[in-house]
Design a protein around this motif. Structure first.
Motif, PDB file in Angstrom:
ATOM      1  N   MET A   1     -29.794 -10.162  -6.781  1.00 12.46           N
ATOM      2  CA  MET A   1     -28.544  -9.570  -7.261  1.00 12.46           C
ATOM      3  C   MET A   1     -28.765  -8.989  -8.669  1.00 12.46           C
TER       4      MET A   1
ATOM      5  N   GLU B   1     -27.181  -6.916 -12.240  1.00 13.46           N
ATOM      6  CA  GLU B   1     -26.029  -7.094 -13.125  1.00 13.46           C
ATOM      7  C   GLU B   1     -24.782  -6.368 -12.590  1.00 13.46           C
TER       8      GLU B   1
ATOM      9  N   PHE C   1     -23.273  -8.253  -9.700  1.00 12.35           N
ATOM     10  CA  PHE C   1     -22.625  -9.461 -10.223  1.00 12.35           C
ATOM     11  C   PHE C   1     -21.239  -9.117 -10.778  1.00 12.35           C
ATOM     12  N   LYS C   2     -21.174  -8.040 -11.532  1.00 12.71           N
ATOM     13  CA  LYS C   2     -19.892  -7.629 -12.123  1.00 12.71           C
ATOM     14  C   LYS C   2     -18.893  -7.236 -11.031  1.00 12.71           C
TER      15      LYS C   2
ATOM     16  N   TYR D   1     -17.534 -10.320  -9.555  1.00 11.19           N
ATOM     17  CA  TYR D   1     -16.536 -10.936 -10.437  1.00 11.19           C
ATOM     18  C   TYR D   1     -15.204 -10.201 -10.313  1.00 11.19           C
ATOM     19  N   HIS D   2     -15.248  -8.873 -10.304  1.00  8.74           N
ATOM     20  CA  HIS D   2     -13.998  -8.112 -10.221  1.00  8.74           C
ATOM     21  C   HIS D   2     -13.307  -8.299  -8.867  1.00  8.74           C
TER      22      HIS D   2
ATOM     23  N   GLY E   1     -13.071 -12.878  -8.819  1.00  7.63           N
ATOM     24  CA  GLY E   1     -12.795 -13.731  -9.978  1.00  7.63           C
ATOM     25  C   GLY E   1     -11.383 -14.271 -10.006  1.00  7.63           C
ATOM     26  N   ARG E   2     -10.421 -13.395  -9.800  1.00  7.56           N
ATOM     27  CA  ARG E   2      -9.023 -13.820  -9.914  1.00  7.56           C
ATOM     28  C   ARG E   2      -8.638 -14.804  -8.806  1.00  7.56           C
TER      29      ARG E   2
ATOM     30  N   GLN F   1     -16.644 -20.643 -14.648  1.00  5.27           N
ATOM     31  CA  GLN F   1     -17.891 -20.228 -15.297  1.00  5.27           C
ATOM     32  C   GLN F   1     -19.088 -20.827 -14.544  1.00  5.27           C
TER      33      GLN F   1
ATOM     34  N   PHE G   1     -19.817 -19.014 -11.282  1.00  2.89           N
ATOM     35  CA  PHE G   1     -20.508 -17.726 -11.437  1.00  2.89           C
ATOM     36  C   PHE G   1     -21.950 -17.904 -11.927  1.00  2.89           C
ATOM     37  N   VAL G   2     -22.203 -18.976 -12.673  1.00  2.00           N
ATOM     38  CA  VAL G   2     -23.598 -19.258 -13.039  1.00  2.00           C
ATOM     39  C   VAL G   2     -24.376 -19.580 -11.758  1.00  2.00           C
TER      40      VAL G   2
ATOM     41  N   TRP H   1     -25.031 -16.403  -9.894  1.00  2.00           N
ATOM     42  CA  TRP H   1     -26.060 -15.584 -10.534  1.00  2.00           C
ATOM     43  C   TRP H   1     -27.462 -16.135 -10.267  1.00  2.00           C
TER      44      TRP H   1
END
Lengths: 112, 159
Positions: free
Chosen positions: B1, B3, B6-7, B10-11, B14-15, B36, B39-40, B43
């Motif tokens: 994966m 960056e 990953f973003k 999250y988008h 995440g919520r 957090q 997501f670690v 990643w």
């Protein structure tokens, strides 16, 4: 399920009916029984109210912290890579040698 | 994966995950640490599912496991939970929401999680059963029990 006007379905059957499809006999009973039909309406209201609870946004500072996780290399890989390869880098070997000489010099000057 | 992926993840998630954690822990402070950590883990994970539905289920499963681990370890939980409840009740966007939320808080964690996944996210009982390692019937029974209890407590309020 035998559900006449005097023989009400179980709560579970009514909840199933409120959320999903119900069989014909149960539907007929519910249409004729105000008590069961109210029960179903109350369950549907609770379900709708739960679904309508607003989601909270992720706090901005947390979003920034999470997105920073992906900046650069993976943290654990970075450390492992450094430990495995530092001795191949002439600059780092030079630094390590200089550090060792300074440490030795400091130790000797303490004793002499 | 990379960056960028990953973003995007999250988008996209995440919520939902943040709110799922909130429903499980009922605690905003611990919620931030858990999100957090999830997501670690994401990643660092080498084998993230590629198929979107599978990925969503995987994320929800990892999130719930992480929550339960945190709750087991956290001795501060009771104090923080109390703090969170107070904060939430003081800033309601819907006048009835705090009351419903208070009733939801009194449900066992699993029932609250099932209601969140079924009624808010729209997962089937079968999908939830797979995530929680339960039978479909067991998930259904827990959901029905939770709704029955909520109906009883909420109708008491109106009387």
């Amino acid at each position: 399920m035998n559900s006449t006007m005097n023989d009400h379905p179980t709560d579970e059957a009514l909840i199933e009916c409120a959320l999903e499809e119900s069989d014909g006999k149960l539907r007929v009973h519910i249409e004729q029984c105000p008590q069961c039909s109210d029960y179903i309406e109350e369950i549907r209201t609770v379900s709708r109210d739960i679904a309508a609870i607003e989601d909270e946004p992720v706090p901005e500072r947390l979003a920034t912290k999470i997105l920073a996780i992906a900046h650069g290399k993976r943290p654990e890989n970075y450390v492992m890579t450094f430990l495995q390869t530092w001795h191949k880098n002439p600059f780092l070997i030079g630094c390590a040698t200089a550090g060792a000489i300074l440490l030795l010099y400091a130790l000797l000057s303490l004793h002499l | 994966m990379n960056e960028h992926e990953f973003k995007n993840l999250y988008h996209d998630h995440g919520r939902n995950l943040y709110n799922f954690i909130l429903w499980i822990t009922v605690n905003r402070s611990i919620c931030e640490d858990i999100l957090q950590e999830v997501f670690v883990k994401l990643w660092r994970c080498e084998t993230v599912p590629a198929e979107p539905d599978e990925l969503r289920r995987w994320l929800l499963t990892v999130t719930r496991r992480t929550c339960l681990d945190f709750l087991r370890k956290s001795s501060r939980f009771a104090r923080l939970r109390h703090k969170y409840q107070t904060e939430r009740r003081e800033s309601p966007s819907d006048p009835d929401a705090p009351f419903l939320w208070e009733k939801l808080e009194n449900l066992p964690e699993m029932e609250r999680s099932i209601l969140y996944l079924h009624l808010k996210i729209g997962h089937t009982y079968r999908e939830i059963a797979d995530m929680f390692d339960l039978t479909e019937n067991r998930v259904r029974v827990r959901a029905f029990r939770a709704l029955k209890r909520l109906r009883e407590t909420l109708t008491k309020k109106e009387l």
